[in-house]
Motif scaffolding. Structure first.
Motif, PDB file in Angstrom:
ATOM      1  N   ASP A 252       0.761  -1.235  -0.044  1.00  0.00           N
ATOM      2  CA  ASP A 252       0.071  -0.084   0.113  1.00  0.00           C
ATOM      3  C   ASP A 252       0.804   1.365   0.036  1.00  0.00           C
ATOM      4  N   HIS A 253       2.294   1.260   0.732  1.00  0.00           N
ATOM      5  CA  HIS A 253       2.834   2.383   0.926  1.00  0.00           C
ATOM      6  C   HIS A 253       4.303   2.587   0.095  1.00  0.00           C
ATOM      7  N   LEU A 254       4.596   1.183  -0.230  1.00  0.00           N
ATOM      8  CA  LEU A 254       6.141   1.305  -0.911  1.00  0.00           C
ATOM      9  C   LEU A 254       5.597   0.772  -2.308  1.00  0.00           C
ATOM     10  N   ARG A 255       6.648   1.085  -3.222  1.00  0.00           N
ATOM     11  CA  ARG A 255       6.490   0.398  -4.520  1.00  0.00           C
ATOM     12  C   ARG A 255       6.992  -1.021  -4.738  1.00  0.00           C
ATOM     13  N   GLU A 256       6.184  -1.938  -5.066  1.00  0.00           N
ATOM     14  CA  GLU A 256       6.387  -3.470  -5.032  1.00  0.00           C
ATOM     15  C   GLU A 256       7.245  -3.541  -6.309  1.00  0.00           C
ATOM     16  N   GLN A 257       8.129  -4.390  -6.538  1.00  0.00           N
ATOM     17  CA  GLN A 257       9.057  -4.729  -7.795  1.00  0.00           C
ATOM     18  C   GLN A 257       8.519  -6.140  -8.196  1.00  0.00           C
ATOM     19  N   ALA A 258       8.641  -6.239  -9.254  1.00  0.00           N
ATOM     20  CA  ALA A 258       8.056  -7.462  -9.920  1.00  0.00           C
ATOM     21  C   ALA A 258       9.251  -8.585  -9.678  1.00  0.00           C
ATOM     22  N   GLN A 259      10.375  -8.153  -9.886  1.00  0.00           N
ATOM     23  CA  GLN A 259      11.554  -9.280  -9.704  1.00  0.00           C
ATOM     24  C   GLN A 259      11.917  -9.173  -8.080  1.00  0.00           C
ATOM     25  N   VAL A 260      11.705 -10.173  -7.662  1.00  0.00           N
ATOM     26  CA  VAL A 260      12.119 -10.519  -6.001  1.00  0.00           C
ATOM     27  C   VAL A 260      13.394 -10.286  -5.699  1.00  0.00           C
ATOM     28  N   THR A 261      14.374 -11.072  -6.337  1.00  0.00           N
ATOM     29  CA  THR A 261      15.573 -10.939  -5.802  1.00  0.00           C
ATOM     30  C   THR A 261      16.845 -10.522  -6.981  1.00  0.00           C
ATOM     31  N   GLU A 262      16.283 -10.685  -8.372  1.00  0.00           N
ATOM     32  CA  GLU A 262      17.024 -10.145  -9.330  1.00  0.00           C
ATOM     33  C   GLU A 262      16.850  -8.634  -9.305  1.00  0.00           C
ATOM     34  N   GLY A 263      18.050  -7.977  -9.335  1.00  0.00           N
ATOM     35  CA  GLY A 263      18.013  -6.670  -9.544  1.00  0.00           C
ATOM     36  C   GLY A 263      17.838  -5.983  -8.121  1.00  0.00           C
TER      37      GLY A 263
ATOM     38  N   SER B 196      23.621  -7.197   8.582  1.00  0.00           N
ATOM     39  CA  SER B 196      24.059  -8.710   8.447  1.00  0.00           C
ATOM     40  C   SER B 196      24.268  -8.855   6.983  1.00  0.00           C
ATOM     41  N   PRO B 197      25.128 -10.053   6.932  1.00  0.00           N
ATOM     42  CA  PRO B 197      25.141 -10.462   5.476  1.00  0.00           C
ATOM     43  C   PRO B 197      23.927 -10.895   4.713  1.00  0.00           C
ATOM     44  N   LEU B 198      23.846 -10.684   3.705  1.00  0.00           N
ATOM     45  CA  LEU B 198      22.229 -11.176   2.995  1.00  0.00           C
ATOM     46  C   LEU B 198      22.798 -12.418   2.313  1.00  0.00           C
ATOM     47  N   SER B 199      22.986 -13.484   3.089  1.00  0.00           N
ATOM     48  CA  SER B 199      23.521 -14.660   3.165  1.00  0.00           C
ATOM     49  C   SER B 199      22.455 -15.667   2.010  1.00  0.00           C
ATOM     50  N   ARG B 200      22.864 -16.568   1.389  1.00  0.00           N
ATOM     51  CA  ARG B 200      22.074 -17.362   0.637  1.00  0.00           C
ATOM     52  C   ARG B 200      20.753 -17.943   1.320  1.00  0.00           C
ATOM     53  N   PRO B 201      20.958 -18.345   2.650  1.00  0.00           N
ATOM     54  CA  PRO B 201      19.454 -18.712   3.325  1.00  0.00           C
ATOM     55  C   PRO B 201      18.686 -17.496   3.564  1.00  0.00           C
ATOM     56  N   PHE B 202      19.105 -16.542   3.854  1.00  0.00           N
ATOM     57  CA  PHE B 202      18.267 -15.240   3.964  1.00  0.00           C
ATOM     58  C   PHE B 202      17.687 -14.767   2.623  1.00  0.00           C
ATOM     59  N   GLN B 203      18.573 -15.056   1.429  1.00  0.00           N
ATOM     60  CA  GLN B 203      17.969 -14.531   0.157  1.00  0.00           C
ATOM     61  C   GLN B 203      16.821 -15.741  -0.305  1.00  0.00           C
ATOM     62  N   ARG B 204      16.989 -16.846   0.018  1.00  0.00           N
ATOM     63  CA  ARG B 204      15.944 -17.714  -0.257  1.00  0.00           C
ATOM     64  C   ARG B 204      14.582 -17.354   0.486  1.00  0.00           C
ATOM     65  N   ARG B 205      14.699 -16.859   1.708  1.00  0.00           N
ATOM     66  CA  ARG B 205      13.391 -16.445   2.254  1.00  0.00           C
ATOM     67  C   ARG B 205      12.711 -15.041   1.757  1.00  0.00           C
ATOM     68  N   ILE B 206      13.398 -14.288   0.981  1.00  0.00           N
ATOM     69  CA  ILE B 206      12.771 -13.083   0.562  1.00  0.00           C
ATOM     70  C   ILE B 206      11.592 -13.491  -0.252  1.00  0.00           C
ATOM     71  N   VAL B 207      10.521 -12.885  -0.147  1.00  0.00           N
ATOM     72  CA  VAL B 207       9.130 -13.053  -0.964  1.00  0.00           C
ATOM     73  C   VAL B 207       8.869 -12.085  -1.638  1.00  0.00           C
ATOM     74  N   ALA B 208       9.081 -10.854  -1.078  1.00  0.00           N
ATOM     75  CA  ALA B 208       8.928  -9.343  -1.972  1.00  0.00           C
ATOM     76  C   ALA B 208      10.011  -8.318  -1.782  1.00  0.00           C
ATOM     77  N   ARG B 209       9.983  -7.441  -2.703  1.00  0.00           N
ATOM     78  CA  ARG B 209      10.736  -6.420  -2.696  1.00  0.00           C
ATOM     79  C   ARG B 209      10.295  -5.056  -3.115  1.00  0.00           C
ATOM     80  N   PHE B 210      10.595  -3.935  -2.335  1.00  0.00           N
ATOM     81  CA  PHE B 210       9.824  -2.975  -2.500  1.00  0.00           C
ATOM     82  C   PHE B 210      10.929  -1.881  -2.609  1.00  0.00           C
ATOM     83  N   LYS B 211      10.403  -0.418  -3.106  1.00  0.00           N
ATOM     84  CA  LYS B 211      11.253   0.601  -3.010  1.00  0.00           C
ATOM     85  C   LYS B 211      10.581   1.743  -2.456  1.00  0.00           C
TER      86      LYS B 211
END
Length: 150
Positions: free
Chosen positions: A74-85, A129-144
């Motif tokens: 509702d308040h941030l701009r959701e990005q189509a690609q979750v981890t790419e970019g 924190s490092p954005l390690s592979r285990p954390f990266q696998r848990r990302i479900v959405a990305r916003f700006k």
């Protein structure tokens, strides 16, 4: 006026060391992961668009509702690609357990070979924190953040 992603990262890093306090959003005094994003919003953009209602530590898990995701959209701009970019200054939303609702937020602070993110962690407060592979696998959405400020 435009606020750049480097400004977002600088503000987020300024919160490092803030203790963890559930439902709080004050640099140096206490915050949780949502409070960190709210605080960065206030410092970069101004008044928050809404005051969140009281919330429990389970983040609507018993109901299976993605309240945090919907509020972010509702308040941030959701990005189509979750981890790419992934870019510095992006807000990332995590699902910490398979089948659970997404209930952890962070702000990307560095990308490249050694990506990092700033987040409020229950036992440690605000850390980078490092954005390690285990954390990266848990990302479900990305916003700006909406960085156009008038």
């Amino acid at each position: 006026m435009t606020i750049g992603p480097d400004t977002i990262v600088d503000i987020a890093r300024g919160w490092v060391g803030t203790p963890y306090r559930h439902q709080a959003a004050r640099r140096g005094a206490g915050t949780d992961c949502l409070g960190l994003v709210r605080g960065v919003w206030r410092e970069a953009i101004g008044s928050e668009p809404e005051t969140p209602p009281a919330y429990s530590m389970d983040w609507s898990e018993p109901q299976g509702q993605e309240r945090l995701w919907h509020a972010a959209a509702d308040h941030l701009r959701e990005q189509a690609q979750v981890t790419e970019g992934l870019a510095a200054g992006d807000v990332i939303l995590f699902r910490m357990r398979s089948g659970a609702v997404a209930k952890h937020l962070g702000i990307v602070s560095a990308v490249g070979a050694l990506p990092t993110f700033v987040h409020a962690y229950e036992k440690y407060g605000v850390v980078e924190s490092p954005l390690s592979r285990p954390f990266q696998r848990r990302i479900v959405a990305r916003f700006k953040f909406p960085l156009e400020v008038f």
